[in-house]
Design a protein around this motif. Structure first.
Motif, PDB file in Angstrom:
ATOM      1  N   ASP A   7       2.342  36.775  75.240  1.00 17.69           N
ATOM      2  CA  ASP A   7       3.579  36.247  74.666  1.00 17.69           C
ATOM      3  C   ASP A   7       4.493  35.682  75.747  1.00 17.69           C
ATOM      4  N   PHE A   8       4.477  36.302  76.915  1.00 16.79           N
ATOM      5  CA  PHE A   8       5.326  35.854  78.013  1.00 16.79           C
ATOM      6  C   PHE A   8       4.951  34.440  78.435  1.00 16.79           C
ATOM      7  N   ARG A   9       3.653  34.166  78.495  1.00 16.65           N
ATOM      8  CA  ARG A   9       3.206  32.816  78.860  1.00 16.65           C
ATOM      9  C   ARG A   9       3.648  31.796  77.813  1.00 16.65           C
ATOM     10  N   LYS A  10       3.595  32.187  76.530  1.00 19.34           N
ATOM     11  CA  LYS A  10       4.060  31.289  75.469  1.00 19.34           C
ATOM     12  C   LYS A  10       5.561  31.030  75.598  1.00 19.34           C
ATOM     13  N   PHE A  11       6.308  32.093  75.861  1.00 21.44           N
ATOM     14  CA  PHE A  11       7.751  31.952  76.045  1.00 21.44           C
ATOM     15  C   PHE A  11       8.047  31.007  77.196  1.00 21.44           C
ATOM     16  N   TYR A  12       7.343  31.186  78.310  1.00 24.04           N
ATOM     17  CA  TYR A  12       7.573  30.345  79.480  1.00 24.04           C
ATOM     18  C   TYR A  12       7.282  28.881  79.167  1.00 24.04           C
ATOM     19  N   LYS A  13       6.151  28.629  78.541  1.00 23.70           N
ATOM     20  CA  LYS A  13       5.740  27.248  78.306  1.00 23.70           C
ATOM     21  C   LYS A  13       6.587  26.569  77.236  1.00 23.70           C
ATOM     22  N   GLN A 318      -2.973  33.449  64.866  1.00 22.64           N
ATOM     23  CA  GLN A 318      -3.678  32.295  64.335  1.00 22.64           C
ATOM     24  C   GLN A 318      -3.635  31.118  65.298  1.00 22.64           C
ATOM     25  N   LYS A 319      -2.536  30.946  65.988  1.00 26.24           N
ATOM     26  CA  LYS A 319      -2.400  29.805  66.881  1.00 26.24           C
ATOM     27  C   LYS A 319      -3.077  30.018  68.234  1.00 26.24           C
ATOM     28  N   SER A 320      -3.481  31.254  68.503  1.00 19.74           N
ATOM     29  CA  SER A 320      -3.994  31.560  69.824  1.00 19.74           C
ATOM     30  C   SER A 320      -5.453  31.165  70.017  1.00 19.74           C
ATOM     31  N   VAL A 321      -6.085  30.582  68.989  1.00 21.09           N
ATOM     32  CA  VAL A 321      -7.506  30.275  69.101  1.00 21.09           C
ATOM     33  C   VAL A 321      -7.758  29.076  69.999  1.00 21.09           C
ATOM     34  N   PHE A 322      -6.771  28.203  70.230  1.00 18.51           N
ATOM     35  CA  PHE A 322      -7.027  27.036  71.056  1.00 18.51           C
ATOM     36  C   PHE A 322      -6.850  27.372  72.535  1.00 18.51           C
ATOM     37  N   SER A 323      -7.577  26.630  73.361  1.00 14.85           N
ATOM     38  CA  SER A 323      -7.531  26.841  74.807  1.00 14.85           C
ATOM     39  C   SER A 323      -6.386  26.034  75.399  1.00 14.85           C
ATOM     40  N   ASP A 324      -5.483  26.723  76.070  1.00 15.57           N
ATOM     41  CA  ASP A 324      -4.332  26.054  76.691  1.00 15.57           C
ATOM     42  C   ASP A 324      -4.779  25.497  78.038  1.00 15.57           C
ATOM     43  N   THR A 325      -5.163  24.237  78.046  1.00  9.59           N
ATOM     44  CA  THR A 325      -5.760  23.620  79.235  1.00  9.59           C
ATOM     45  C   THR A 325      -4.784  22.726  80.001  1.00  9.59           C
ATOM     46  N   GLU A 326      -3.521  22.674  79.591  1.00  8.60           N
ATOM     47  CA  GLU A 326      -2.597  21.727  80.216  1.00  8.60           C
ATOM     48  C   GLU A 326      -2.323  22.088  81.667  1.00  8.60           C
ATOM     49  N   GLU A 327      -2.295  21.057  82.521  1.00 16.13           N
ATOM     50  CA  GLU A 327      -1.942  21.196  83.922  1.00 16.13           C
ATOM     51  C   GLU A 327      -0.613  20.479  84.176  1.00 16.13           C
ATOM     52  N   TYR A 328       0.067  20.874  85.250  1.00 16.12           N
ATOM     53  CA  TYR A 328       1.365  20.298  85.580  1.00 16.12           C
ATOM     54  C   TYR A 328       1.319  19.738  86.999  1.00 16.12           C
ATOM     55  N   ILE A 329       1.842  18.533  87.153  1.00 11.99           N
ATOM     56  CA  ILE A 329       1.745  17.824  88.420  1.00 11.99           C
ATOM     57  C   ILE A 329       2.413  18.593  89.551  1.00 11.99           C
ATOM     58  N   GLU A 330       3.519  19.302  89.261  1.00 12.32           N
ATOM     59  CA  GLU A 330       4.224  20.023  90.312  1.00 12.32           C
ATOM     60  C   GLU A 330       3.411  21.185  90.872  1.00 12.32           C
ATOM     61  N   ASP A 331       2.388  21.623  90.118  1.00  8.46           N
ATOM     62  CA  ASP A 331       1.522  22.690  90.618  1.00  8.46           C
ATOM     63  C   ASP A 331       0.397  22.159  91.503  1.00  8.46           C
ATOM     64  N   ALA A 390      -3.684   6.960  95.014  1.00 10.46           N
ATOM     65  CA  ALA A 390      -4.360   7.201  93.735  1.00 10.46           C
ATOM     66  C   ALA A 390      -3.338   7.140  92.608  1.00 10.46           C
ATOM     67  N   ILE A 391      -3.826   6.935  91.400  1.00  9.29           N
ATOM     68  CA  ILE A 391      -3.012   7.055  90.197  1.00  9.29           C
ATOM     69  C   ILE A 391      -3.734   8.021  89.269  1.00  9.29           C
ATOM     70  N   TRP A 392      -3.103   9.151  89.000  1.00  9.08           N
ATOM     71  CA  TRP A 392      -3.690  10.179  88.152  1.00  9.08           C
ATOM     72  C   TRP A 392      -3.129  10.056  86.732  1.00  9.08           C
ATOM     73  N   TRP A 393      -3.891  10.563  85.771  1.00  6.62           N
ATOM     74  CA  TRP A 393      -3.498  10.459  84.361  1.00  6.62           C
ATOM     75  C   TRP A 393      -3.591  11.820  83.660  1.00  6.62           C
ATOM     76  N   LYS A 394      -2.727  12.001  82.687  1.00 10.67           N
ATOM     77  CA  LYS A 394      -2.807  13.171  81.797  1.00 10.67           C
ATOM     78  C   LYS A 394      -2.640  12.713  80.363  1.00 10.67           C
ATOM     79  N   VAL A 395      -3.559  13.151  79.492  1.00  7.64           N
ATOM     80  CA  VAL A 395      -3.459  12.902  78.055  1.00  7.64           C
ATOM     81  C   VAL A 395      -3.258  14.250  77.373  1.00  7.64           C
ATOM     82  N   ARG A 396      -2.187  14.382  76.609  1.00  4.02           N
ATOM     83  CA  ARG A 396      -1.860  15.656  75.956  1.00  4.02           C
ATOM     84  C   ARG A 396      -1.805  15.449  74.449  1.00  4.02           C
TER      85      ARG A 396
END
Length: 457
Positions: A7-13, A318-331, A390-396
């Motif tokens: 839950d903490f990770r969900k709150f943060y994101k 119910q919502k937790s079945v998907f894989s949270d794969t998002e990355e952030y450029i600052e990381d 380079a030019i990097w891309w993210k599709v969300r």
């Protein structure tokens, strides 16, 4: 300690990290006001037969450190360093240099209710909705032609040695050493300090960043544990001393007025009070309900109170079945958003020739400004960065369909592409971002929304 890390990770994101579209809004405001300054400086030069020119532009503060958090009051500060060559501005005093920037801005900010203000440490543009842009004025010089630049800041009555990139580089290096959890802890700390409307006299983000880094609880692995124990360490550190020094120059205190010490006392008092409510987490018989209630008291946020109902718990499962794969450029790399990039989008499909998205939506109003299924989207990055690496891309993919299909994506593709092609497969308010990389930094970034509807071609 009771484990609510999921839950903490969900709150943060979802509740702490500033939404992508609002981050883009901050960048747009930054770019717009830099353009105003440059255009205003050109007018000033024409009127006064001068040749003042900006040598460097660098984002500073929470935007550069990527620690901006959600704030319902929209009180976002955008800090930009404006650097002149010393031989360009000559013998201008710090005040004269700030006034020069202020006069240049006044020529292009006539629509503002509050005119640009020449303050002690910066020149400020204040928006009616709470945003403000602070231009810190610097000058640079070289001792020898082959040497690196030295920088001086125009704060106060005299030029003072200060590197506009030093604090950002320090924080980026600390994140590399400690992991991205350090940035998460700083954001969560800032969220706590903003958690009550009455808490107006709390320390700023830099001071919180310095102390969180100093006492970072790296021995823990879960983010809820790391944050909790870091806050305990901050409290203990403040009980010993409320003094905080500049991490890039330990001889300089970051507390320069009595009001700053008052803020530290307030931080200590409020941490003492709210951390006491979290002590239940360390009890062997702590329940999920008690843990959630404790975090709700600490953060004073509806996310935690809503978790207290069984309905929300079921929805969370119910919502937790998907894989949270998002990355952030600052990381991944340091942020130095000092150039511009734009994303051009063209669409095509069987029977529809390639054309810009805006024209397509005007030509086919029956889709209600939504892109239908069965189309190809061609994105192209247009940038003024000289010879980018380079030019990097993210599709969300965003929305219930993306989660149900376990296809939210969000990974950053690290390749040299100034173009990208995607297909419109299912509905939702998706977005695409591109990042221009040079010398190991992200020097420009842009976001474009891609709203896909239920209709198909």
């Amino acid at each position: 300690m009771y484990d609510v890390s999921k839950d903490f990770r969900k709150f943060y994101k979802n509740c702490v990290v500033l939404q992508s579209e609002k981050q883009q809004n901050l960048r747009d405001k930054k770019d717009l006001n830099i353009k105003r300054l440059e255009d205003g400086l050109d007018l000033y030069n024409q009127e006064n037969d001068t040749h003042y020119a900006i040598a460097e532009k660098r984002v500073q503060g929470s935007m550069a450190m990527a620690t901006v958090v959600q704030n319902d009051s929209n009180d976002y500060d955008i800090d930009v360093a404006i650097v002149f060559d010393q031989n360009n501005i000559g013998d201008l005093s710090p005040l004269q240099a700030r006034r020069l920037v202020c006069k240049a801005l006044e020529k292009k900010c006539g629509q503002f209710k509050v005119t640009p203000e020449c303050k002690t440490n910066c020149v400020r543009i204040q928006y009616a909705d709470g945003y403000h842009v602070d231009f810190a004025v610097y000058r640079r010089f070289r001792e020898e032609e082959s040497s690196e630049y030295s920088y001086e800041h125009s704060g106060g009555s005299k030029w003072t040695a200060r590197d506009p990139a030093a604090i950002t580089k320090w924080f980026q290096d600390e994140v590399k050493d400690n992991g991205t959890e350090l940035r998460q802890v700083v954001r969560l700390s800032k969220m706590f300090c903003k958690s009550r409307n009455g808490w107006v006299n709390m320390p700023g983000g830099l001071i919180q960043s310095v102390l969180c880094d100093e006492v970072f609880a790296s021995e823990y692995s879960r983010i809820d544990e790391i944050f909790y124990h870091t806050m305990l360490n901050v409290r203990d550190r403040l009980q010993e001393s409320t003094e905080v020094y500049n991490p890039t120059d330990p001889d300089i205190s970051l507390l320069t007025a009595q009001n700053h010490y008052d803020k530290m006392d307030n931080w200590l008092s409020r941490l003492n009070d709210k951390l006491e409510k979290l002590s239940v987490l360390e009890s062997d018989d702590c329940t999920y309900k008690e843990a959630v209630a404790a975090w709700e008291i600490f953060f004073n946020h509806s996310f935690w109170s809503e978790l207290g109902t069984s309905l929300c718990e079921c929805a969370s499962i119910q919502k937790s079945v998907f894989s949270d794969t998002e990355e952030y450029i600052e990381d991944l790399v340091s942020i130095n958003d000092c150039y511009n990039v734009d994303i051009k989008c063209q669409v095509e499909a069987n029977g529809i020739r390639k054309q810009f998205l805006s024209r397509f939506l005007e030509t086919y109003p029956q889709f209600y400004k939504l892109i239908p299924h069965g189309m190809k989207l061609h994105f192209e990055a247009i940038t003024d960065v000289p010879n980018p690496d380079a030019i990097w891309w993210k599709v969300r993919n965003v929305g219930e369909i993306a989660e149900r299909k376990n296809d939210i994506r969000g990974q950053i593709e690290k390749k040299w592409w100034n173009y990208k092609t995607e297909n419109t497969l299912f509905g939702g308010p998706h977005f695409v971002e591109c990042y221009v990389i040079k010398n190991g930094e992200c020097v420009a970034m842009k976001r474009i929304s891609v709203h896909i509807g239920e209709a198909s071609i």
